[in-house]
Design an enzyme around this catalytic site. Structure first.
Site, PDB file in Angstrom:
ATOM      1  CB  SER A 146      29.021  34.521  50.059  1.00  0.00           C
ATOM      2  OG  SER A 146      27.843  35.377  49.969  1.00  0.00           O
ATOM      3  CE1 TYR A 159      31.560  37.894  46.552  1.00  0.00           C
ATOM      4  CE2 TYR A 159      29.277  37.316  47.039  1.00  0.00           C
ATOM      5  CZ  TYR A 159      30.486  37.427  47.459  1.00  0.00           C
ATOM      6  OH  TYR A 159      30.886  37.339  48.744  1.00  0.00           O
TER       7      TYR A 159
END
Lengths: 253, 452
Positions: A146, A159
Site C-alpha cells: 500500500s 496499518y
C-alpha cells in the site's frame, strides 16, 4: 507456466475474499488461468466466486481455509497446495486488515492484530512460497502492499507500519530470488474503493479494484517489480517521502 | 561426472525465463546416466537455444546441454549421405559438406541450429513445397530414451521415427543422425526477385509458378494498408550450375566461408525496434530489394541466412524480447491469410520481416508442423500494445480453418487449441506412453501446453 506475454495458468490467492482478488482473478481467467486455488478465512464465502470463475473458463477451482494469523500452519498449507495442484505460476497475497487506528492506539491487542495479519502473516507465507517456487524454477509472487507503507502517516500509522514491514520484506525476498526464475512484484495502490474502505472519505487519486487488477496484469506482462496504482502515485509519494516531518504531520492526507 | 550448473534459460526470443540445472554431456553414457537419474522435474535436451519459445527450457529440472556431443561428421560420397553427431550445427556441417559439392536437404533461416534440434523441430526451408521438411531426408537417427537406446529408421519403427520429428525433444535425446544430402555444383543460388504491389498478386504469383523453383519465399510488409495491403517482395531461387556462374566465381564454385559482419550490442535500448523504425526498414526493403537482386546470383548465407550476419540479433529487441509466430493454413484458406494480414495491419503490429511461403505435402509426424497450404511467419516486439489479444485472435482464425501454429516458435498458445491444431495428438500420447511412461522428458513447453 507463465507464457511469453506474462499470462499465467495456475494461481493461488491468499485472501481471496478481497475485492482486489476478485477483480484480478476475473482478469487472469479471461487470459489463460485455468487452475485456481482460493484461500480465505471462510472458504464457504468463496463459492460464488468459484462458480463465476468456472463460468469464465477456469476448469479447476478449489477453495481452502486460510487464516493469516495462524502462522504456525502456513508452511504446511503451502506444502499441501503445491503437493496437490502441482506448479503454481502466480501466488497473489491479497489478505490484510485496515484495523481501527483510534482503537489500536488504546488497545495493544488491536494494534498487534493488525501487525500480525499484515506483517507476520506475509512473512510466514512468503518464506515457504519462495522455497516452493525456487524448487519449481519459475513463478511470480504478487504482494499487495500500500502507499501507506511508503511513509507512515499520523492518521493510520499502525496499518502503515505493518505494510512498510511487509513491503520491505518482499523487496528483500525479490532480491534474494534473482536468478531462481521466481519474480516478486509489489503492488502499491492508493485509496481503493472496496469493502475494506467502505464509508471512508476517499483520499486524492483514489482508485478501484478493477484498476488495480488491470495494473497487476499489465505489470506481469512487463515483468515489473513495483506497480503503483494509479501510476502517478509513484511521483507523489516520492515527493512526500522527502517532506520534513513537522510539515508532513500537518498535511491533510 | 558431467559438469552441472544452475542457469536461467530462455528461448531465442528472450521471454519467460526459468531456472534449471544445466548439465554438459560429452558421451552417450552420460546421456543414459542422466536419463536414468533424472529428478522428478525431468530432463530436456538443448542445443544452440534457437527455438524461439520455451521448448528447450525445463524449470526446476535438468537441461542436457548437448553441444559437446559434436565430434562426428562422416560423409558417404557414394550414397550422398552424411552421418553427423546431433550437437553439430548446420553452420559446421555446411562448412564441411559444401566444399565437397553437397548442400543440406533443408535449411531453416539460420545455420546456428544443431542437427538434433532441427530434427526435434522438423525444420522446413524455402523448398518445402518441393522437398518437404528435414525428417523427409533423414535415413536414421540414434535416440536415447528412458527405456533404452534405439537406432530408428522410417521402416524399423515408423511411429517413433515420425513421432520424434517435431516433438521438440519429448521422445528422447537424439545423438546421431544420418542425413541424405543434396549434390550441388556450386555454392551460389541463381535468384529472381520481384515486387508485388498487394497480397492477391503475390499469392497468385506463388500459385502460378512456385513449382518451377526449388526455393521460394515472399517477404510481406505487414504495416502496409489499403490498396497496398500485403505488398511483398517475392524471392525465388535454385542452385546455380557451374557453367552458369559469372567468370569470377568459376575458379572456386564451391567456396563457402560466411562471416558474421556485425554483432548486436548487449545494451540495445528498449524500443529500438518500434513501429516507426520497422516501418522505415520495411519501406527501404521494399524499395531497394528488387533493384538490388532483380535477378542474379546470391550466396548461401545471403539467400538463406541473412540474419546470421548479425550476431545475437535477438538483443536488438531489448529486455522484453520479441515473439515469433508462425502458422500454416490449408490451400483453400486464402481468405484467412488475407484476414490475418488485415488484422496485423489494422493493429499496426510491426513485424520485422513477415514471411509468406507455400508448404507442400505433410509427413506422418503427429507433431510435425508443415502441412500443405500457406504459412506466414512473423516476429513482433513483445512490447506491442494489445499483442496478447491480437495473437489469441489469430490463433482462433487459424484453428477455425484447420491450421496450426509452429511449436518451435510458440510461446503463448492457449492450451485448449493444441488438440484442435494437432488432431493426431492421441497418437503422440500413445508413443509417449511407450517410450517414456514415467514422464522423464519434460520441458516448459510441455507443461505450458499440457503436451502428453
Amino acid at each position: 507456466m507463465q507464457d511469453s506475454l506474462g499470462s499465467v495458468q495456475s494461481v493461488l490467492v491468499l485472501g481471496a475474499g478481497s475485492d482486489i482478488a476478485h477483480a484480478t482473478l476475473r482478469a487472469l481467467v479471461k487470459r489463460r488461468a485455468r487452475t485456481i486455488v482460493l484461500a480465505a478465512r471462510e472458504p464457504a464465502s468463496l463459492v460464488p466466486l468459484a462458480e463465476e470463475l468456472r463460468a469464465l473458463g477456469a476448469d479447476k477451482v478449489e477453495t481452502i481455509a486460510f487464516d493469516a494469523r495462524d502462522t504456525e500452519h502456513h508452511a504446511a498449507l503451502i506444502d499441501d497446495v503445491f503437493g496437490r495442484v502441482g506448479d503454481i505460476d502466480l501466488a497473489l497475497l491479497a489478505f490484510g486488515v485496515l484495523g481501527d487506528q483510534a482503537q489500536a492506539e488504546r488497545d495493544p491487542d488491536a494494534a498487534v492484530d493488525i501487525a500480525r495479519v499484515n506483517y507476520l502473516g506475509s512473512v510466514s507465507v512468503g518464506v515457504p512460497l519462495a522455497q516452493k517456487m525456487r524448487a519449481q524454477g519459475h513463478g511470480a509472487i504478487v504482494a499487495m502492499s500500500s502507499v501507506a507503507g511508503e511513509r507512515a502517516r499520523r492518521s493510520n500509522f499502525v496499518y502503515g507500519s505493518s505494510k512498510a514491514g511487509m513491503d520491505a520484506f518482499f523487496q528483500g525476498l525479490g532480491d534474494s530470488l534473482v536468478g531462481s526464475g521466481v519474480k516478486v512484484m509489489i503492488v502499491r495502490p492508493g485509496f481503493v474503493h472496496t469493502k475494506m474502505t467502505e464509508g471512508m472519505d476517499p483520499a486524492p487519486l483514489s482508485t478501484t479494484a478493477d484498476a488495480v487488477a488491470v495494473a497487476i496484469v499489465h505489470g506481469l506482462e512487463r515483468g515489473s517489480e513495483t506497480v503503483w496504482v494509479p501510476p502517478t502515485l509513484r511521483y507523489v509519494m516520492s515527493a512526500l517521502r522527502h517532506v520534513p516531518r513537522p510539515i508532513f504531520r500537518k498535511l491533510p492526507i | 561426472m558431467a559438469d552441472a550448473r544452475s542457469e536461467m534459460l530462455t528461448g531465442w526470443s528472450r521471454t519467460a525465463p526459468s531456472a534449471a540445472t544445466v548439465v554438459s554431456v560429452s558421451s552417450d553414457t552420460e546421456v543414459d546416466d542422466l536419463l536414468a537419474h533424472a529428478g522428478e522435474r525431468g530432463i530436456i535436451a538443448r542445443g544452440l537455444g534457437r527455438s524461439y519459445g520455451d521448448a528447450a527450457q525445463n524449470a526446476g529440472g535438468t537441461v542436457l546441454d548437448g553441444l559437446s556431443l559434436a565430434d562426428v561428421i562422416d560423409v558417404d560420397v557414394a550414397r550422398d549421405t552424411v552421418r553427423v553427431a546431433a550437437g553439430i550445427s548446420f553452420d559446421t556441417l555446411m562448412r564441411f559438406v559444401v566444399p565437397l559439392g553437397f548442400f543440406v536437404p533443408v535449411t531453416p533461416g539460420t545455420r546456428l541450429v544443431t542437427v538434433g534440434g532441427a530434427l526435434a523441430a522438423d525444420v522446413h526451408g524455402k523448398n518445402h513445397h518441393v522437398d518437404g521438411s528435414l525428417a523427409n531426408h533423414v535415413e536414421a537417427f540414434t535416440l536415447h530414451t528412458p527405456k533404452g537406446v534405439v537406432t530408428v529408421t522410417p521402416d524399423s519403427d515408423p511411429e517413433l521415427f515420425w513421432g520424434t520429428a517435431g516433438a521438440m525433444g519429448l521422445t528422447g535425446v537424439v545423438t546421431e543422425v544420418v542425413l541424405r544430402l543434396l549434390p550441388v555444383e556450386t555454392s551460389l543460388l541463381r535468384t529472381r526477385n520481384e515486387r508485388c504491389h498487394d497480397l492477391d498478386t503475390v499469392m497468385a504469383r506463388m500459385l502460378d509458378d512456385d513449382a518451377d523453383y526449388r526455393y521460394s519465399v515472399a517477404w510481406i510488409d505487414c504495416l502496409a494498408s489499403g490498396t497496398s495491403l500485403g505488398r511483398s517482395i517475392l524471392s525465388r531461387g535454385d542452385h546455380a550450375q557451374r557453367d552458369e556462374l559469372p567468370p569470377k566465381h568459376r575458379a572456386k564454385p564451391l567456396h563457402f566461408d560466411p562471416q558474421a559482419r556485425i554483432g548486436a550490442p548487449p545494451w540495445a535500448p528498449n524500443g529500438l525496434l518500434n513501429r516507426a523504425s520497422i516501418a522505415i526498414f520495411n519501406e527501404l526493403w521494399y524499395r531497394v530489394s528488387p533493384r538490388l537482386h532483380g535477378g542474379g546470383f546470391e550466396t548461401i548465407s545471403s539467400f538463406f541466412h541473412p540474419l546470421d550476419g548479425v550476431r545475437e540479433w535477438n538483443r536488438l529487441y531489448g529486455s522484453r524480447g520479441f515473439l515469433q509466430y508462425q502458422y500454416v493454413v490449408p490451400d483453400d484458406a486464402h481468405a484467412a491469410v488475407r484476414r490475418s494480414v488485415e488484422m496485423l495491419s489494422h493493429a499496426r503490429a510491426a513485424s520485422f520481416l513477415a514471411v509468406l511461403k507455400r508448404f507442400g505435402a505433410q509427413n506422418p509426424g503427429p507433431l510435425s508442423f508443415p502441412a500443405p497450404g500457406w504459412t506466414l511467419a512473423l516476429d513482433i516486439p513483445a512490447t506491442v500494445p494489445g499483442l496478447a489479444q491480437l495473437l489469441d485472435d489469430l490463433d482462433e482464425l487459424v484453428a477455425d480453418v484447420g491450421g496450426r501454429v509452429y511449436l518451435a516458435k510458440d510461446s503463448r498458445l492457449r492450451p485448449e487449441l493444441l488438440p484442435v491444431m494437432y488432431p493426431d495428438l492421441p497418437r503422440f500420447a500413445e508413443l509417449r506412453a511407450r517410450v517414456d511412461p514415467a514422464g522423464v522428458l519434460q520441458s516448459d513447453l510441455r507443461r505450458r501446453l499440457g503436451l502428453p
